[in-house]
Design a protein around this motif. Sequence first.
Motif, mmCIF file in Angstrom:
data_model
loop_
_atom_site.group_PDB
_atom_site.id
_atom_site.type_symbol
_atom_site.label_atom_id
_atom_site.label_comp_id
_atom_site.label_asym_id
_atom_site.label_seq_id
_atom_site.Cartn_x
_atom_site.Cartn_y
_atom_site.Cartn_z
ATOM 1 N N GLY A 153 8.750 -2.928 1.248
ATOM 2 C CA GLY A 153 10.167 -2.655 1.099
ATOM 3 C C GLY A 153 11.023 -2.901 2.320
ATOM 4 O O GLY A 153 12.253 -2.925 2.224
ATOM 5 N N PHE A 154 10.403 -3.070 3.492
ATOM 6 C CA PHE A 154 11.179 -3.307 4.704
ATOM 7 C C PHE A 154 11.795 -4.715 4.664
ATOM 8 O O PHE A 154 11.066 -5.695 4.453
ATOM 9 N N PRO A 155 13.098 -4.844 4.867
ATOM 10 C CA PRO A 155 13.715 -6.179 4.914
ATOM 11 C C PRO A 155 13.166 -6.983 6.091
ATOM 12 O O PRO A 155 12.925 -6.430 7.171
ATOM 13 N N THR A 156 12.992 -8.268 5.887
ATOM 14 C CA THR A 156 12.403 -9.114 6.931
ATOM 15 C C THR A 156 13.232 -9.117 8.206
ATOM 16 O O THR A 156 12.690 -9.263 9.306
ATOM 17 N N GLU A 157 14.548 -8.936 8.068
ATOM 18 C CA GLU A 157 15.402 -8.961 9.257
ATOM 19 C C GLU A 157 15.293 -7.689 10.082
ATOM 20 O O GLU A 157 15.876 -7.586 11.157
ATOM 21 N N LYS A 158 14.504 -6.713 9.601
ATOM 22 C CA LYS A 158 14.289 -5.477 10.346
ATOM 23 C C LYS A 158 12.841 -5.333 10.816
ATOM 24 O O LYS A 158 12.437 -4.254 11.249
ATOM 25 N N VAL A 159 12.057 -6.404 10.716
ATOM 26 C CA VAL A 159 10.648 -6.346 11.111
ATOM 27 C C VAL A 159 10.340 -7.493 12.077
ATOM 28 O O VAL A 159 10.384 -8.665 11.702
ATOM 29 N N PHE A 160 10.015 -7.140 13.310
ATOM 30 C CA PHE A 160 9.669 -8.126 14.335
ATOM 31 C C PHE A 160 8.151 -8.187 14.465
ATOM 32 O O PHE A 160 7.533 -7.303 15.056
ATOM 33 N N THR A 210 0.839 -1.198 0.000
ATOM 34 C CA THR A 210 0.000 0.000 0.000
ATOM 35 C C THR A 210 0.874 1.248 0.000
ATOM 36 O O THR A 210 2.025 1.230 0.458
ATOM 37 N N ARG A 211 0.318 2.332 -0.496
ATOM 38 C CA ARG A 211 1.068 3.579 -0.582
ATOM 39 C C ARG A 211 1.541 4.049 0.790
ATOM 40 O O ARG A 211 2.674 4.527 0.944
ATOM 41 N N LEU A 212 0.682 3.908 1.809
ATOM 42 C CA LEU A 212 1.040 4.390 3.133
ATOM 43 C C LEU A 212 2.288 3.692 3.655
ATOM 44 O O LEU A 212 3.234 4.335 4.130
ATOM 45 N N PHE A 213 2.336 2.377 3.574
ATOM 46 C CA PHE A 213 3.496 1.644 4.069
ATOM 47 C C PHE A 213 4.737 1.941 3.227
ATOM 48 O O PHE A 213 5.848 2.027 3.759
ATOM 49 N N GLU A 214 4.557 2.102 1.929
ATOM 50 C CA GLU A 214 5.686 2.465 1.071
ATOM 51 C C GLU A 214 6.241 3.834 1.461
ATOM 52 O O GLU A 214 7.463 4.042 1.472
ATOM 53 N N THR A 220 2.550 -5.362 15.904
ATOM 54 C CA THR A 220 1.561 -6.367 16.296
ATOM 55 C C THR A 220 0.719 -6.790 15.096
ATOM 56 O O THR A 220 -0.136 -7.661 15.217
ATOM 57 N N ASN A 221 0.949 -6.168 13.937
ATOM 58 C CA ASN A 221 0.207 -6.518 12.734
ATOM 59 C C ASN A 221 0.698 -7.847 12.169
ATOM 60 O O ASN A 221 1.864 -8.209 12.332
ATOM 61 N N VAL A 222 -0.185 -8.528 11.465
ATOM 62 C CA VAL A 222 0.129 -9.882 10.986
ATOM 63 C C VAL A 222 -0.109 -10.026 9.486
ATOM 64 O O VAL A 222 -0.233 -11.131 8.972
ATOM 65 N N ASP A 223 -0.148 -8.871 8.773
ATOM 66 C CA ASP A 223 -0.533 -8.888 7.361
ATOM 67 C C ASP A 223 0.626 -8.714 6.384
ATOM 68 O O ASP A 223 0.421 -8.626 5.174
ATOM 69 N N SER A 224 1.851 -8.627 6.873
ATOM 70 C CA SER A 224 3.059 -8.511 6.042
ATOM 71 C C SER A 224 3.146 -7.221 5.234
ATOM 72 O O SER A 224 3.933 -7.146 4.286
ATOM 73 N N GLN A 225 2.392 -6.194 5.589
ATOM 74 C CA GLN A 225 2.457 -4.953 4.819
ATOM 75 C C GLN A 225 3.834 -4.291 4.902
ATOM 76 O O GLN A 225 4.292 -3.712 3.919
ATOM 77 N N PHE A 226 4.487 -4.382 6.026
ATOM 78 C CA PHE A 226 5.840 -3.804 6.115
ATOM 79 C C PHE A 226 6.772 -4.487 5.116
ATOM 80 O O PHE A 226 7.479 -3.836 4.347
ATOM 81 N N GLU A 227 6.747 -5.807 5.115
ATOM 82 C CA GLU A 227 7.614 -6.567 4.211
ATOM 83 C C GLU A 227 7.272 -6.289 2.753
ATOM 84 O O GLU A 227 8.173 -6.082 1.924
#
Length: 281
Positions: free
Chosen positions: A121-128, A91-95, A111-118
């Motif tokens: 563009g966010f690398p998986t190793e920077k998203v907990f 989504t544009r917001l997360f981008e 606490t989100n579970v929808d993978s929008q960060f990933e």
Amino acid sequence: MNETYQQRISTGKQAIEDAEWILVGGGAGVSAAAGITYSRKRFTENFAPFIEKYGLTDMYSSGFYPFPTQEERWAYWAKHIFVNRYEPSATRLFEDIFKLVKDKNYFVITTNVDSQFEKSGFPTEKVFEVQGNYGYLQCAKGCHNKVYFNETLIKEMVNETVDCKIPSELVPKCPVCGGSMDPHLRINQYFVQNEKWYELNKTYNQFIQDSEGKKIIYLELGVGFNTPGIIRYPFEQMTHHNKNATLIRFNKEHPEGAKENRDKTIAFTEDMQDVVSALLK
């Protein structure tokens, strides 16, 4: 824009520019602001047969509905996971949030579970993803420390759903104990914290330790009071104990925070996309 809003934008832009570190905390509100909502039109358009048959009212409460059979339960959950995890693209917001932080030393706890960060563009190793992820299944009793990517199975379930049921042969079974499976979500004491979870938890704690006393932004995005002990309260505490910290909070309903942090907090109740866009200019 009124003057107060302009002033907060200006102060926020300067704080982000000056910061060496940014810790992002993502709650349900940021996904909702991006359009991934769990009620109203988006719910009624995707779940009409389930609403008619079971009287469901929204996606969140529907996750706790006592479906009579596993075939019915997984028909619902497959659709739920599909429309929130696999159907939406970035989504544009997360981008835009990624653009806001990508040149800093940053980390994300969500606490989100929808993978929008990933996806954005966010690398998986920077998203907990501390509460799990829709893209995986686990043993319902947590009998072993492993999760299973579910995209192929979920899409097959959705395609094979008839009258709010999936075929019995598609009901997932634990490959170790043979029992039921659950989405990988923290819904009870059986939530599986696998090796990746512990690695990211360690990285998160190391980030906190390394950024102690540094010029840091705690960027709190749509975090309510469902699980305040994960993001909201720790962000308040870390802001209080670091004279160089600034808390930027996006929250339409509860922008107020600890009075001790009043001079170190920039709160936005306006549309999140509009504010992030303004901060990027």
